[in-house]
Enzyme design. Structure first.
Site, PDB file in Angstrom:
ATOM      1  N   GLU A   6       0.855  -1.197   0.000  1.00 62.86           N
ATOM      2  CA  GLU A   6       0.000   0.000   0.000  1.00 62.86           C
ATOM      3  C   GLU A   6       0.887   1.242   0.000  1.00 62.86           C
ATOM      4  OE1 GLU A   6      -2.903  -0.310   3.173  1.00 62.86           O
ATOM      5  OE2 GLU A   6      -3.869  -2.021   2.235  1.00 62.86           O
ATOM      6  N   HIS A  24      -8.578  10.108   3.270  1.00 64.03           N
ATOM      7  CA  HIS A  24      -8.224   8.986   2.385  1.00 64.03           C
ATOM      8  C   HIS A  24      -8.460   9.427   0.952  1.00 64.03           C
ATOM      9  CE1 HIS A  24      -7.985   5.090   0.538  1.00 64.03           C
ATOM     10  NE2 HIS A  24      -7.690   4.514   1.692  1.00 64.03           N
ATOM     11  N   ARG A  79      -0.374   8.771   1.953  1.00 61.61           N
ATOM     12  CA  ARG A  79      -1.727   9.280   1.749  1.00 61.61           C
ATOM     13  C   ARG A  79      -1.842  10.804   1.728  1.00 61.61           C
ATOM     14  NH1 ARG A  79      -5.298   5.354   5.380  1.00 61.61           N
ATOM     15  NH2 ARG A  79      -4.775   3.772   3.855  1.00 61.61           N
ATOM     16  N   HIS A 133     -10.935  10.334   7.178  1.00 62.14           N
ATOM     17  CA  HIS A 133     -10.745   8.900   7.374  1.00 62.14           C
ATOM     18  C   HIS A 133     -10.219   8.529   8.760  1.00 62.14           C
ATOM     19  CE1 HIS A 133     -10.125   4.818   6.024  1.00 62.14           C
ATOM     20  NE2 HIS A 133      -8.827   4.863   6.253  1.00 62.14           N
ATOM     21  N   ARG A 170      -0.705   9.125   9.204  1.00 58.11           N
ATOM     22  CA  ARG A 170      -0.580   7.680   9.462  1.00 58.11           C
ATOM     23  C   ARG A 170      -0.245   6.911   8.191  1.00 58.11           C
ATOM     24  NH1 ARG A 170      -4.096   3.500   8.732  1.00 58.11           N
ATOM     25  NH2 ARG A 170      -5.918   4.825   8.398  1.00 58.11           N
TER      26      ARG A 170
HETATM   27  C1  SIN Z   1      -7.478   1.113   2.892  1.00 58.74           C
HETATM   28  O1  SIN Z   1      -7.789  -0.050   2.682  1.00 58.74           O
HETATM   29  O2  SIN Z   1      -7.090   1.856   2.003  1.00 58.74           O
HETATM   30  C2  SIN Z   1      -7.626   1.660   4.275  1.00 58.74           C
HETATM   31  C3  SIN Z   1      -6.649   1.078   5.179  1.00 58.74           C
HETATM   32  C4  SIN Z   1      -6.206   2.096   6.175  1.00 58.74           C
HETATM   33  O3  SIN Z   1      -6.892   3.074   6.429  1.00 58.74           O
HETATM   34  O4  SIN Z   1      -5.099   1.950   6.677  1.00 58.74           O
END
Ligand code: SIN
Length: 536
Positions: free
Chosen positions: A122, A237, A277, A336, A371
């Site tokens: 991610e 997010h 993010r 988020h 985060r």
């Molecule tokens: C996501 O699946 O993008 C959210 C996971 C997160 O907020 O860490």
């Protein structure tokens, strides 16, 4: 007096997400020393933001190419200079143990055909290290396993019970006052109280958080004068579905980890899809402003086996008639996760002896100003477990002076922001006539916060939002009642005022906090802002 007030417990856990239940199960099922634990939740036990979490849990469980040092470095880089390195070290070192314990408890994570855990990548992660369940339904599986274990171990689960305020006497937390479903107000007392009440996403009109995310625990802490910090760092997010449904359906970052692309209105890529993010949301806000549009596009047409890999996302897209195999998906950032909260030490102790905090309500120092993806379920597991171990040892946290270890080794040290807070609810608050529409008032607050303190904020936009919150305060004083909808509104106003005060004071842009007037970070502002409250 009702049963809740006469029963005796060792520990009260407020909240039923990953942090609260991880702590509760550990304390209630410890061999030879199990404690009498009660859980208090304003909804049903499984109703929590954890259930909605998609991507997964970041933990170094896989091959030689990853290490906890790399996970630490990625977390510190995402946190934009405000993480507490010791806390992050605890997070990355103990995370893998907690994931294994959860598997032993019955949680089933996705696996490769070889049987090894399937690991996704991610944004902000230099390696694929995110374990997941049901593709992007990780929180659902984590919560399912914990709810089952809680039901068979906790002494009592109080559902539909609204925690009002902390009971503080002799310099210690003694429990909480609560409102029962029939409107009765009672006091529940225990030697230890754990706040694990989650986040504040409902401050915003566009959010991925469920309706329950109203900052109740954070507001309780503020009203009791417990130290709170970093609340200007609300994370947005980048890839929530642009659609009227609320909460906004999330399109997990795992999609970008598997190769989905971000495109502007003319189809061009405009940012590194795997940047942290804050960087992606900021680039999206800039692109949307330049285009005069309210959404951009996620192109997942190149992903193989979308439906098989992400069945829950495929189902919610099918519901609105989008085929991700052939069409781009409309997206926009949504509120988020709150990085800040109640300041804790490495064991979840707060500045008030007898009070502990874990999960999103806490500021353990692991997130800094932004985060890292999939570090939040992880934080709940790790620090929930650490709180449990301290309580099992009957430690009480810092002494009565509330002196805690400094949370940040930064040149700027610690700054303070002052905030006036209302008296505890149920005493002289919310005794109004109940006139007015709470949903309308809540949406007024949410729209003011979205416009005033969203992805990009300025002194002027925040002053306008603060004005709306001041008017809501006056409305609460005249009409507010001790009923759940009014209580949630009161808590939202208090945490909204805290966020605005901290964000207005921070004269720079850093991580999730982007000020229109200040381009970039300022080393003099590498400061953790602690809120000092004075009663109104
Ligand atoms: C996501 O699946 O993008 C959210 C996971 C997160 O907020 O860490």
């Amino acid at each position: 007096m009702t049963e809740i007030a006469t029963a005796s417990y060792d520990v009260i856990v407020c909240g039923s997400g990953v942090a609260g239940l991880s702590a509760a199960v550990r304390m209630a099922s410890a061999h030879d020393r199990a404690l009498k634990v009660c859980i208090i939740t304003k909804g049903e036990l499984s109703q929590s933001a954890t259930t909605w979490a998609q991507g997964g849990v970041a933990a170094v469980l896989g091959g030689d190419e990853d290490s906890t040092d790399l996970h630490l470095a990625d977390t510190l880089a995402a946190g934009a200079g405000l993480c507490d390195t010791d806390a992050v070290r605890v997070l990355v070192d103990e995370g893998p143990i907690c994931v294994r314990e959860l598997i032993e408890l019955g949680a089933e994570f996705d696996r490769e055909s070889s049987g090894s855990l399937s690991l996704a990548r991610e944004g902000g992660h230099s390696r694929a290290r995110v374990v997941h369940a049901g593709g992007a339904a990780t929180g659902y599986e984590v919560e399912r396993a914990l709810v089952e274990a809680t039901r068979s171990s906790a002494s009592k689960i109080y559902e539909d019970v609204f925690a009002l305020d902390l009971l503080v006497a002799d310099g210690r937390c003694q429990g909480v006052s609560v409102r029962l479903a029939d409107g009765t107000i009672e006091e529940v007392r225990a030697r230890h109280t754990v706040l694990a009440t989650g986040g504040v996403g409902q401050l915003y009109w566009v959010t991925t958080n469920p309706a329950e995310a109203t900052g109740d625990g954070l507001a309780m802490a503020l009203r009791a004068g417990v130290a709170v910090a970093d609340v200007e760092f609300m994370q947005f997010h980048p890839t929530a579905l642009h659609h009227p449904a609320m909460p906004r359906p999330l399109l997990s970052e795992a999609l970008r980890g598997h190769g989905a692309l971000l495109r502007d209105g003319s189809g061009q890529q405009f940012v590194d899809e795997l940047a942290p993010r804050d960087v992606v949301s900021r680039a999206m806000a800039k692109t949307m402003a330049a285009e005069g549009s309210d959404h951009l596009w996620l192109d997942a047409t190149g992903l193989e086996e979308f439906d098989l890999r992400f069945p829950n996302l495929a189902a919610s897209l099918a519901e609105i008639g989008i085929d991700p195999g052939t069409e781009w998906i409309p997206i926009a950032p949504a509120a988020h996760h709150l990085a800040g909260g109640i300041i804790t030490d490495l064991d979840g102790a707060t500045s008030l002896p007898g009070l502990w905090a874990a999960g999103e309500v806490a500021c353990s120092g692991v997130h800094g100003a932004n985060r890292l993806a999939s570090n939040s379920l992880l934080e709940g597991m790790v620090f929930g477990a650490r709180v449990a171990e301290q309580i099992l040892a009957d430690n009480t946290g810092p002494d009565a002076t509330g002196v805690m270890r400094p949370l940040l080794d930064a040149p700027g040290g610690v700054g303070t922001v002052t905030l006036e807070v209302p008296a505890p609810l149920g005493l002289d608050q919310l005794t109004g006539d109940g006139e007015g529409s709470v949903p309308e008032l809540r949406s007024w607050l949410q729209r003011a916060m979205t416009t005033g303190a969203g992805v990009v904020r300025s002194a002027a936009s925040m002053a306008e939002a603060a004005q709306v919150l001041a008017e809501l305060d006056a409305t609460l004083a005249a009409h507010g009642r001790l009923e759940p909808a009014w209580l949630e509104l009161a808590n939202l106003v208090t945490v909204g005022q805290a966020l605005l005060a901290a964000a207005t004071a921070r004269a720079e842009s850093r991580g999730n906090h982007v000020r229109a007037e200040y381009d970039g970070t300022d080393e003099a502002w590498r400061v953790r802002q602690v809120l000092t409250t004075t009663p109104r």
